[in-house]
Design a protein around this motif. Sequence first.
Motif, PDB file in Angstrom:
ATOM      1  N   LEU A  14      20.929  20.531 -18.652  1.00  0.00           N
ATOM      2  CA  LEU A  14      21.698  19.598 -17.823  1.00  0.00           C
ATOM      3  C   LEU A  14      22.779  20.328 -17.031  1.00  0.00           C
ATOM      4  CD1 LEU A  14      22.020  16.697 -20.424  1.00  0.00           C
ATOM      5  CD2 LEU A  14      21.022  16.456 -18.157  1.00  0.00           C
ATOM      6  N   CYS A  19      25.174  19.636 -13.659  1.00  0.00           N
ATOM      7  CA  CYS A  19      26.167  18.708 -14.220  1.00  0.00           C
ATOM      8  C   CYS A  19      27.492  19.446 -14.392  1.00  0.00           C
ATOM      9  CB  CYS A  19      25.701  18.159 -15.570  1.00  0.00           C
ATOM     10  SG  CYS A  19      24.267  17.078 -15.397  1.00  0.00           S
ATOM     11  N   ASN A  20      28.583  18.821 -13.941  1.00  0.00           N
ATOM     12  CA  ASN A  20      29.881  19.491 -14.081  1.00  0.00           C
ATOM     13  C   ASN A  20      30.772  18.844 -15.139  1.00  0.00           C
ATOM     14  OD1 ASN A  20      30.411  17.233 -12.548  1.00  0.00           O
ATOM     15  ND2 ASN A  20      31.010  18.359 -10.697  1.00  0.00           N
ATOM     16  N   ILE A  21      30.239  17.878 -15.870  1.00  0.00           N
ATOM     17  CA  ILE A  21      30.962  17.301 -17.015  1.00  0.00           C
ATOM     18  C   ILE A  21      29.934  16.654 -17.949  1.00  0.00           C
ATOM     19  CG2 ILE A  21      31.386  15.047 -15.928  1.00  0.00           C
ATOM     20  CD1 ILE A  21      34.290  15.391 -17.226  1.00  0.00           C
ATOM     21  N   VAL A  23      29.184  14.053 -21.575  1.00  0.00           N
ATOM     22  CA  VAL A  23      29.628  13.188 -22.671  1.00  0.00           C
ATOM     23  C   VAL A  23      28.553  13.238 -23.740  1.00  0.00           C
ATOM     24  CG1 VAL A  23      30.206  10.862 -23.433  1.00  0.00           C
ATOM     25  CG2 VAL A  23      30.997  11.656 -21.206  1.00  0.00           C
ATOM     26  N   PHE A  78      35.105   6.262 -19.472  1.00  0.00           N
ATOM     27  CA  PHE A  78      35.156   6.503 -18.025  1.00  0.00           C
ATOM     28  C   PHE A  78      36.489   7.149 -17.622  1.00  0.00           C
ATOM     29  CE2 PHE A  78      36.090   4.844 -13.688  1.00  0.00           C
ATOM     30  CZ  PHE A  78      35.107   5.543 -13.017  1.00  0.00           C
TER      31      PHE A  78
ATOM     32  N   LYS B 276      31.779  13.278  -6.708  1.00  0.00           N
ATOM     33  CA  LYS B 276      31.354  14.673  -6.880  1.00  0.00           C
ATOM     34  C   LYS B 276      31.055  14.989  -8.349  1.00  0.00           C
ATOM     35  CE  LYS B 276      31.804  16.183  -2.615  1.00  0.00           C
ATOM     36  NZ  LYS B 276      30.678  16.764  -1.868  1.00  0.00           N
ATOM     37  N   LEU B 277      31.251  14.010  -9.227  1.00  0.00           N
ATOM     38  CA  LEU B 277      30.980  14.264 -10.643  1.00  0.00           C
ATOM     39  C   LEU B 277      29.499  14.035 -10.944  1.00  0.00           C
ATOM     40  CD1 LEU B 277      34.111  12.674 -12.366  1.00  0.00           C
ATOM     41  CD2 LEU B 277      33.615  15.101 -11.963  1.00  0.00           C
ATOM     42  N   VAL B 278      28.934  14.976 -11.681  1.00  0.00           N
ATOM     43  CA  VAL B 278      27.545  14.861 -12.138  1.00  0.00           C
ATOM     44  C   VAL B 278      27.608  14.903 -13.663  1.00  0.00           C
ATOM     45  CG1 VAL B 278      25.221  15.802 -11.972  1.00  0.00           C
ATOM     46  CG2 VAL B 278      26.812  16.135 -10.074  1.00  0.00           C
ATOM     47  N   LEU B 279      27.332  13.772 -14.263  1.00  0.00           N
ATOM     48  CA  LEU B 279      27.559  13.592 -15.706  1.00  0.00           C
ATOM     49  C   LEU B 279      26.306  13.918 -16.519  1.00  0.00           C
ATOM     50  CD1 LEU B 279      29.324  12.399 -18.072  1.00  0.00           C
ATOM     51  CD2 LEU B 279      28.295  10.185 -17.507  1.00  0.00           C
ATOM     52  N   ALA B 280      26.463  14.800 -17.506  1.00  0.00           N
ATOM     53  CA  ALA B 280      25.392  15.074 -18.467  1.00  0.00           C
ATOM     54  C   ALA B 280      25.578  14.157 -19.666  1.00  0.00           C
ATOM     55  CB  ALA B 280      25.465  16.530 -18.920  1.00  0.00           C
ATOM     56  N   GLU B 281      24.518  13.432 -20.043  1.00  0.00           N
ATOM     57  CA  GLU B 281      24.605  12.549 -21.201  1.00  0.00           C
ATOM     58  C   GLU B 281      23.766  13.125 -22.334  1.00  0.00           C
ATOM     59  OE1 GLU B 281      24.969   8.155 -19.542  1.00  0.00           O
ATOM     60  OE2 GLU B 281      23.145   9.145 -18.914  1.00  0.00           O
ATOM     61  N   ASN B 282      24.323  13.107 -23.518  1.00  0.00           N
ATOM     62  CA  ASN B 282      23.585  13.645 -24.656  1.00  0.00           C
ATOM     63  C   ASN B 282      23.951  12.877 -25.918  1.00  0.00           C
ATOM     64  OD1 ASN B 282      21.984  16.451 -25.059  1.00  0.00           O
ATOM     65  ND2 ASN B 282      22.979  15.858 -26.958  1.00  0.00           N
ATOM     66  N   LEU B 305      30.483   5.117 -13.140  1.00  0.00           N
ATOM     67  CA  LEU B 305      30.490   6.336 -12.323  1.00  0.00           C
ATOM     68  C   LEU B 305      29.492   6.216 -11.169  1.00  0.00           C
ATOM     69  CD1 LEU B 305      31.527   9.255 -11.917  1.00  0.00           C
ATOM     70  CD2 LEU B 305      29.642  10.020 -13.377  1.00  0.00           C
ATOM     71  N   VAL B 313      23.072  11.787 -15.530  1.00  0.00           N
ATOM     72  CA  VAL B 313      21.750  12.336 -15.852  1.00  0.00           C
ATOM     73  C   VAL B 313      21.428  12.154 -17.332  1.00  0.00           C
ATOM     74  CG1 VAL B 313      20.222  14.317 -15.560  1.00  0.00           C
ATOM     75  CG2 VAL B 313      22.235  14.123 -14.113  1.00  0.00           C
ATOM     76  N   LEU B 314      20.295  11.524 -17.583  1.00  0.00           N
ATOM     77  CA  LEU B 314      19.782  11.343 -18.941  1.00  0.00           C
ATOM     78  C   LEU B 314      18.698  12.394 -19.151  1.00  0.00           C
ATOM     79  CD1 LEU B 314      19.895   9.316 -21.366  1.00  0.00           C
ATOM     80  CD2 LEU B 314      18.018   8.100 -20.276  1.00  0.00           C
TER      81      LEU B 314
END
Lengths: 111, 397
Positions: A14, A19-21, A23, A78, B276-282, B305, B313-314
């Motif tokens: 990812l 991805c720059n952040i 959760v 969030f 501009k945030l691209v969220l990685a979900e885990n 978001l 992103v899942l």
Amino acid sequence: MDTPGYDPVSMTGLVCGGCNIGVFTTGRGSVYGCKPAPCIKVATNTPLYNWMQDDMDINAGTILDGTETVEQVGRRIFEKIIAVAGGEKTRSELAGIGDEEFAPWLLGPTF
Amino acid sequence: MSKEARFADFALLLRDTDDVAVIKRPVRAGTELFNGSTRLIAGRDIPAGHKLAVKAIPDGAPVRKYGQVIGFAKGDIASGDHVHTHNLEMKDFARDYDFCAAARPVDYYPPEKMRSFQGYARPGGRVGTRNYVAVISSVNCSASVSHYVKDRFRIEDLRRDFPNVDGVVAFTHKSGCGIQPGEPHQLLMRVLAGIARHPNIAGYVMIGLGCEVNQVQFIRQEFKLDELKPGETAPTFLTIQSTGGVRRTVDAAAAAVAKLLPVTNDLRRASQPINKLVLAENCGGSDGNSGITANPALGVASDELVRYGGTSVLAETPEIYGAEHLLTRRAVSRGVGEKLVSLIRWWENHARRHDATIDNNPSYGNKEGGLCQPFTNTPNRSPRLVSVSWTLPVTIR
């Protein structure tokens, strides 16, 4: 993104995908961190949050405890995403985790 | 005498139609849980996060949680029984993919409502949330060298001399040679180039051994790492064999990092839109609560978001397994839905090729936490990741 379920490999994919952040939710108590992206950890239950507070950024166990709704915890996550994106350190960053957790998906046989 | 307790204090029924409830606090065998006029007697001690049958389920009947079929009864299950690996089994059943049926348009916030965060603007419009310098190994044979380079820059010294640099990181791994030139090699190159190009990396040095399959030269060419955008810092590429061994390579790479540090330290955070945030979900080290607390809450945050124009992103395809129909319903197009199904088929083949079963992923701790072995990857586990609260359209890029 098509990744395995194995956490270091999925998070590495990812992050390398842009991805720059992150959760990361956990019920058993993962201590994952993922340089170079900050990784916010959310405990699924209050006993875990209390037991491993140094490693958990947010407690979602309040939903089971009946003191917060899913929506309220979602809002907290969030706001945490925005704060951490702006430089607030996550628990895993404060612990220095994330160098050894880089794990590219190794596909296919080794010859 | 059995102990009496309020059902709501110990258990949570996620949907009225569900056959099982989730245990919130450990229940002792024989405890009588009352819920209005309904009474259940716990058949045995049931740990938190596990499942309790709220009605009798005959042998072979589907068992529902989150309103989804999570498995089938193995033997008759009585009301009040603990439902776990001993009495719940996996079977194939038809799922209706219903492509795009629930793909509603995103209700974006208007531009004037855009929120911001303090981030690092990078050339090409990308935005970083951190400011690192990277030492990247192309192959395991250069891993120690990369670590030696990183070790030259102690975090305490960096904090004092370069307070705007988050650190020097050595990205090393166990592969890079003895691999197929096809997909396995492409995948590794893509990951390493992804680190090199990551918005949180202000500059980097890439180090190879020299004779490996995963040539630094190939990665450079294939991913055009020498084509710099205005303002981008030039990377340094080294191999141990052409530089003259470990000591010389560590010196050369450390000198390159030393040059990157002041430049990186001069960069400053500035206001950036959160799109501009691209969220990685885990979801990892999961338990039976994951799908009812943290994951649905993450779904709320993720939807929010996306409404601001951000990306969420899942991943973890094997954990989507069995719940893919919940995503195909939200696919933005039939093509995207079919692609997801084809990924699922790929994983089934991948598992078969290695004499594995895709429904046997949960770890020891997952099961102890209430997730079920025979079914876990299927809805029993997956909805925790997939269904509960994410509501927005799904695409594959």
